[in-house]
Write a protein that holds these residues in place. Structure first.
Motif, PDB file in Angstrom:
ATOM      1  N   PHE A  76       0.842  -1.195   0.000  1.00  0.00           N
ATOM      2  CA  PHE A  76       0.000   0.000   0.000  1.00  0.00           C
ATOM      3  C   PHE A  76       0.880   1.249   0.000  1.00  0.00           C
ATOM      4  O   PHE A  76       1.320   1.718   1.048  1.00  0.00           O
ATOM      5  N   PRO A  77       1.153   1.820  -1.185  1.00  0.00           N
ATOM      6  CA  PRO A  77       2.058   2.973  -1.285  1.00  0.00           C
ATOM      7  C   PRO A  77       1.432   4.299  -0.869  1.00  0.00           C
ATOM      8  O   PRO A  77       2.145   5.285  -0.729  1.00  0.00           O
ATOM      9  N   THR A  78       0.103   4.329  -0.708  1.00  0.00           N
ATOM     10  CA  THR A  78      -0.549   5.566  -0.272  1.00  0.00           C
ATOM     11  C   THR A  78      -1.584   5.250   0.794  1.00  0.00           C
ATOM     12  O   THR A  78      -2.083   4.130   0.896  1.00  0.00           O
ATOM     13  N   GLY A  79      -1.918   6.260   1.590  1.00  0.00           N
ATOM     14  CA  GLY A  79      -2.942   6.065   2.602  1.00  0.00           C
ATOM     15  C   GLY A  79      -2.854   7.095   3.703  1.00  0.00           C
ATOM     16  O   GLY A  79      -2.068   8.049   3.640  1.00  0.00           O
ATOM     17  N   VAL A  80      -3.676   6.903   4.723  1.00  0.00           N
ATOM     18  CA  VAL A  80      -3.743   7.822   5.861  1.00  0.00           C
ATOM     19  C   VAL A  80      -3.713   7.019   7.151  1.00  0.00           C
ATOM     20  O   VAL A  80      -4.374   5.977   7.270  1.00  0.00           O
ATOM     21  N   ILE A  81      -2.954   7.514   8.119  1.00  0.00           N
ATOM     22  CA  ILE A  81      -2.964   6.943   9.463  1.00  0.00           C
ATOM     23  C   ILE A  81      -3.435   8.024  10.428  1.00  0.00           C
ATOM     24  O   ILE A  81      -2.944   9.161  10.400  1.00  0.00           O
ATOM     25  N   TYR A  82      -4.399   7.662  11.259  1.00  0.00           N
ATOM     26  CA  TYR A  82      -4.995   8.586  12.215  1.00  0.00           C
ATOM     27  C   TYR A  82      -4.413   8.320  13.602  1.00  0.00           C
ATOM     28  O   TYR A  82      -4.476   7.200  14.104  1.00  0.00           O
ATOM     29  N   LEU A  83      -3.865   9.359  14.203  1.00  0.00           N
ATOM     30  CA  LEU A  83      -3.267   9.240  15.533  1.00  0.00           C
ATOM     31  C   LEU A  83      -4.171   9.885  16.574  1.00  0.00           C
ATOM     32  O   LEU A  83      -4.457  11.086  16.492  1.00  0.00           O
ATOM     33  N   GLY A  84      -4.633   9.085  17.534  1.00  0.00           N
ATOM     34  CA  GLY A  84      -5.405   9.637  18.639  1.00  0.00           C
ATOM     35  C   GLY A  84      -6.905   9.608  18.432  1.00  0.00           C
ATOM     36  O   GLY A  84      -7.598  10.563  18.783  1.00  0.00           O
ATOM     37  N   THR A  85      -7.427   8.495  17.920  1.00  0.00           N
ATOM     38  CA  THR A  85      -8.866   8.413  17.662  1.00  0.00           C
ATOM     39  C   THR A  85      -9.673   8.067  18.912  1.00  0.00           C
ATOM     40  O   THR A  85     -10.872   8.333  18.969  1.00  0.00           O
ATOM     41  N   SER A  86      -9.030   7.447  19.907  1.00  0.00           N
ATOM     42  CA  SER A  86      -9.769   7.070  21.119  1.00  0.00           C
ATOM     43  C   SER A  86      -9.107   7.512  22.413  1.00  0.00           C
ATOM     44  O   SER A  86      -9.662   7.302  23.490  1.00  0.00           O
ATOM     45  N   SER A  87      -7.948   8.124  22.306  1.00  0.00           N
ATOM     46  CA  SER A  87      -7.243   8.630  23.493  1.00  0.00           C
ATOM     47  C   SER A  87      -6.277   9.705  23.035  1.00  0.00           C
ATOM     48  O   SER A  87      -5.585   9.526  22.023  1.00  0.00           O
ATOM     49  N   ILE A 115      -0.740  11.789   7.649  1.00  0.00           N
ATOM     50  CA  ILE A 115      -1.032  11.604   9.064  1.00  0.00           C
ATOM     51  C   ILE A 115      -2.059  12.636   9.510  1.00  0.00           C
ATOM     52  O   ILE A 115      -1.916  13.830   9.250  1.00  0.00           O
ATOM     53  N   HIS A 116      -3.081  12.169  10.196  1.00  0.00           N
ATOM     54  CA  HIS A 116      -4.092  13.060  10.772  1.00  0.00           C
ATOM     55  C   HIS A 116      -4.082  12.862  12.279  1.00  0.00           C
ATOM     56  O   HIS A 116      -4.311  11.759  12.774  1.00  0.00           O
ATOM     57  N   ILE A 117      -3.803  13.937  13.015  1.00  0.00           N
ATOM     58  CA  ILE A 117      -3.674  13.889  14.473  1.00  0.00           C
ATOM     59  C   ILE A 117      -4.890  14.542  15.109  1.00  0.00           C
ATOM     60  O   ILE A 117      -5.314  15.626  14.704  1.00  0.00           O
ATOM     61  N   PHE A 118      -5.429  13.886  16.151  1.00  0.00           N
ATOM     62  CA  PHE A 118      -6.545  14.428  16.924  1.00  0.00           C
ATOM     63  C   PHE A 118      -6.082  14.715  18.346  1.00  0.00           C
ATOM     64  O   PHE A 118      -5.529  13.837  19.011  1.00  0.00           O
ATOM     65  N   THR A 119      -6.339  15.925  18.829  1.00  0.00           N
ATOM     66  CA  THR A 119      -5.922  16.265  20.189  1.00  0.00           C
ATOM     67  C   THR A 119      -6.720  17.460  20.703  1.00  0.00           C
ATOM     68  O   THR A 119      -7.343  18.190  19.925  1.00  0.00           O
ATOM     69  N   LYS A 120      -6.688  17.653  22.001  1.00  0.00           N
ATOM     70  CA  LYS A 120      -7.144  18.901  22.593  1.00  0.00           C
ATOM     71  C   LYS A 120      -6.107  19.379  23.616  1.00  0.00           C
ATOM     72  O   LYS A 120      -6.438  20.095  24.555  1.00  0.00           O
ATOM     73  N   SER A 121      -4.863  18.986  23.396  1.00  0.00           N
ATOM     74  CA  SER A 121      -3.791  19.277  24.347  1.00  0.00           C
ATOM     75  C   SER A 121      -2.797  20.307  23.812  1.00  0.00           C
ATOM     76  O   SER A 121      -2.362  20.231  22.657  1.00  0.00           O
ATOM     77  N   ARG A 122      -2.394  21.197  24.662  1.00  0.00           N
ATOM     78  CA  ARG A 122      -1.390  22.202  24.295  1.00  0.00           C
ATOM     79  C   ARG A 122      -0.024  21.573  24.030  1.00  0.00           C
ATOM     80  O   ARG A 122       0.840  22.186  23.395  1.00  0.00           O
ATOM     81  N   TYR A 123       0.198  20.356  24.503  1.00  0.00           N
ATOM     82  CA  TYR A 123       1.492  19.703  24.311  1.00  0.00           C
ATOM     83  C   TYR A 123       1.740  19.305  22.860  1.00  0.00           C
ATOM     84  O   TYR A 123       2.829  18.847  22.525  1.00  0.00           O
ATOM     85  N   ILE A 124       0.761  19.476  21.995  1.00  0.00           N
ATOM     86  CA  ILE A 124       0.950  19.228  20.574  1.00  0.00           C
ATOM     87  C   ILE A 124       2.105  20.059  20.024  1.00  0.00           C
ATOM     88  O   ILE A 124       2.841  19.628  19.130  1.00  0.00           O
ATOM     89  N   LEU A 125       2.327  21.231  20.603  1.00  0.00           N
ATOM     90  CA  LEU A 125       3.391  22.110  20.096  1.00  0.00           C
ATOM     91  C   LEU A 125       4.788  21.602  20.433  1.00  0.00           C
ATOM     92  O   LEU A 125       5.773  22.112  19.879  1.00  0.00           O
ATOM     93  N   GLU A 126       4.893  20.607  21.299  1.00  0.00           N
ATOM     94  CA  GLU A 126       6.202  20.020  21.606  1.00  0.00           C
ATOM     95  C   GLU A 126       6.834  19.412  20.355  1.00  0.00           C
ATOM     96  O   GLU A 126       8.055  19.306  20.264  1.00  0.00           O
ATOM     97  N   ASP A 127       6.015  18.991  19.400  1.00  0.00           N
ATOM     98  CA  ASP A 127       6.537  18.367  18.184  1.00  0.00           C
ATOM     99  C   ASP A 127       6.491  19.302  16.975  1.00  0.00           C
ATOM    100  O   ASP A 127       6.523  18.852  15.828  1.00  0.00           O
ATOM    101  N   LEU A 128       6.442  20.593  17.229  1.00  0.00           N
ATOM    102  CA  LEU A 128       6.327  21.565  16.148  1.00  0.00           C
ATOM    103  C   LEU A 128       7.461  21.440  15.136  1.00  0.00           C
ATOM    104  O   LEU A 128       7.226  21.494  13.920  1.00  0.00           O
ATOM    105  N   GLU A 129       8.688  21.277  15.596  1.00  0.00           N
ATOM    106  CA  GLU A 129       9.823  21.190  14.675  1.00  0.00           C
ATOM    107  C   GLU A 129       9.724  19.966  13.775  1.00  0.00           C
ATOM    108  O   GLU A 129      10.108  20.021  12.601  1.00  0.00           O
ATOM    109  N   LEU A 130       9.218  18.871  14.323  1.00  0.00           N
ATOM    110  CA  LEU A 130       9.001  17.675  13.510  1.00  0.00           C
ATOM    111  C   LEU A 130       7.922  17.935  12.468  1.00  0.00           C
ATOM    112  O   LEU A 130       8.089  17.604  11.284  1.00  0.00           O
TER     113      LEU A 130
END
Length: 299
Positions: A76-87, A115-130
């Motif tokens: 599967f050379p293309t697709g989407v992975i969702y991070l944080g769908t239940s936690s 990649i699609h990330i779901f969050t409500k946390s301010r700590y998301i900015l810890e990975d800004l450089e990435l």
């Protein structure tokens, strides 16, 4: 105080029905510190009776992920992975274990997947450089259902503040990272009135929100005879304590359904779509850029 424990996982990716596009979700943690009273994962259907106030850390998930990706990548050379769908992948325990960071580093550096990330946390900015290295492959949806501080404290007692979330939305978009808002859930008689929704849209527009999507509060009873309190009971106990006059309205709106009736949903859809057009915010979730992928099989 946060209660946490380490656990072994057998799988990392929850893979959807396979077609020509790869689609999967991944959750490095079970349970969540936010304590949101509306959380759909509280339902027995999803939690299987697990105490979600205890955060279980899947400490072997990175090793399992690498093994699974070796099976899927060439097919599967293309697709989407969702991070944080239940936690929430960026809840406060991420500061200690950095599992979301490690997972994203693998997915972004070694796979072609969006990649699609779901969050409500301010700590998301810890990975800004990435994130900045892979802007074209990322969408980040930050949950924001209200700008009313009282409602936030009642329904999302331990989540990041409204101000912090609005700041994250704006900061990510200023850095060129596609960030939108999940208005999930729409809570009947709480965050669904015209004044409340208008204020929410003004704030997210000022934060450069790129898209919205929304969904409705679901209320589920237990599916077995287990003794623990159901997701529906948890939510309605909060309503009973803080908004007792609404209980009868909820009984009518939901009756034997898990979602509000169709007439209500049509009414809210009309309101949200009108506001999205008024403030020129794209509806129905993120768009993906079309880019040329190059695979790296160097695990």
């Amino acid at each position: 105080m946060i209660t946490e424990e380490c656990t072994l996982c057998k799988t990392a990716l929850n893979v959807e029905k396979l077609t020509s596009e790869f689609c999967a979700s991944i959750n490095p943690y079970i349970g969540c510190v936010h304590g949101c009273k509306y959380c759909y994962v509280r339902a027995e259907k999803y939690s299987k009776g697990t105490d979600l106030s205890v955060v279980k850390v899947k400490y072997n998930i990175v090793d399992i992920l690498v093994k699974e990706l070796q099976r899927y990548l060439k097919k599967f050379p293309t697709g989407v992975i969702y991070l944080g769908t239940s936690s929430d992948p960026y809840q406060s325990v991420e500061q200690k274990y950095r599992l979301s960071h490690k997972i994203l580093s693998i997915l972004l550096f070694h796979t072609p997947y969006n990649i699609h990330i779901f969050t409500k946390s301010r700590y998301i900015l810890e990975d800004l450089e990435l994130f900045k290295k892979f802007k074209e492959r990322l969408n980040i949806s930050i949950t924001l259902i209200t700008t009313n501080e009282k409602s936030k404290e009642i329904f999302e007692p331990n989540a990041s503040s409204i101000e912090d979330r609005l700041y994250c939305i704006k900061k990510l978009n200023l850095e060129g990272i596609n960030c939108g808002v999940s208005i999930m859930p729409i809570i009947p008689y709480i965050n669904d009135n015209d004044k409340e929704l208008e204020k929410l849209f003004i704030n997210i527009k000022n934060s450069m929100c790129k898209y919205i999507w929304w969904d409705y509060l679901t209320l589920r009873e237990n599916i077995s005879d287990n003794y623990f309190i159901s997701q529906k009971q948890v939510f309605l106990s909060v309503i009973s304590k803080n908004f007792p006059s609404l209980l009868q309205k909820y009984e009518f709106l939901y009756k034997n359904r898990i979602s509000p009736n169709e007439a209500y949903q049509k009414m809210i859809n009309k309101k949200v779509i009108f506001l999205a057009k008024k403030y020129n915010i794209y509806q129905y979730g993120p768009k993906w850029q079309k880019i040329q992928y190059q695979l790296f099989f160097d695990f």
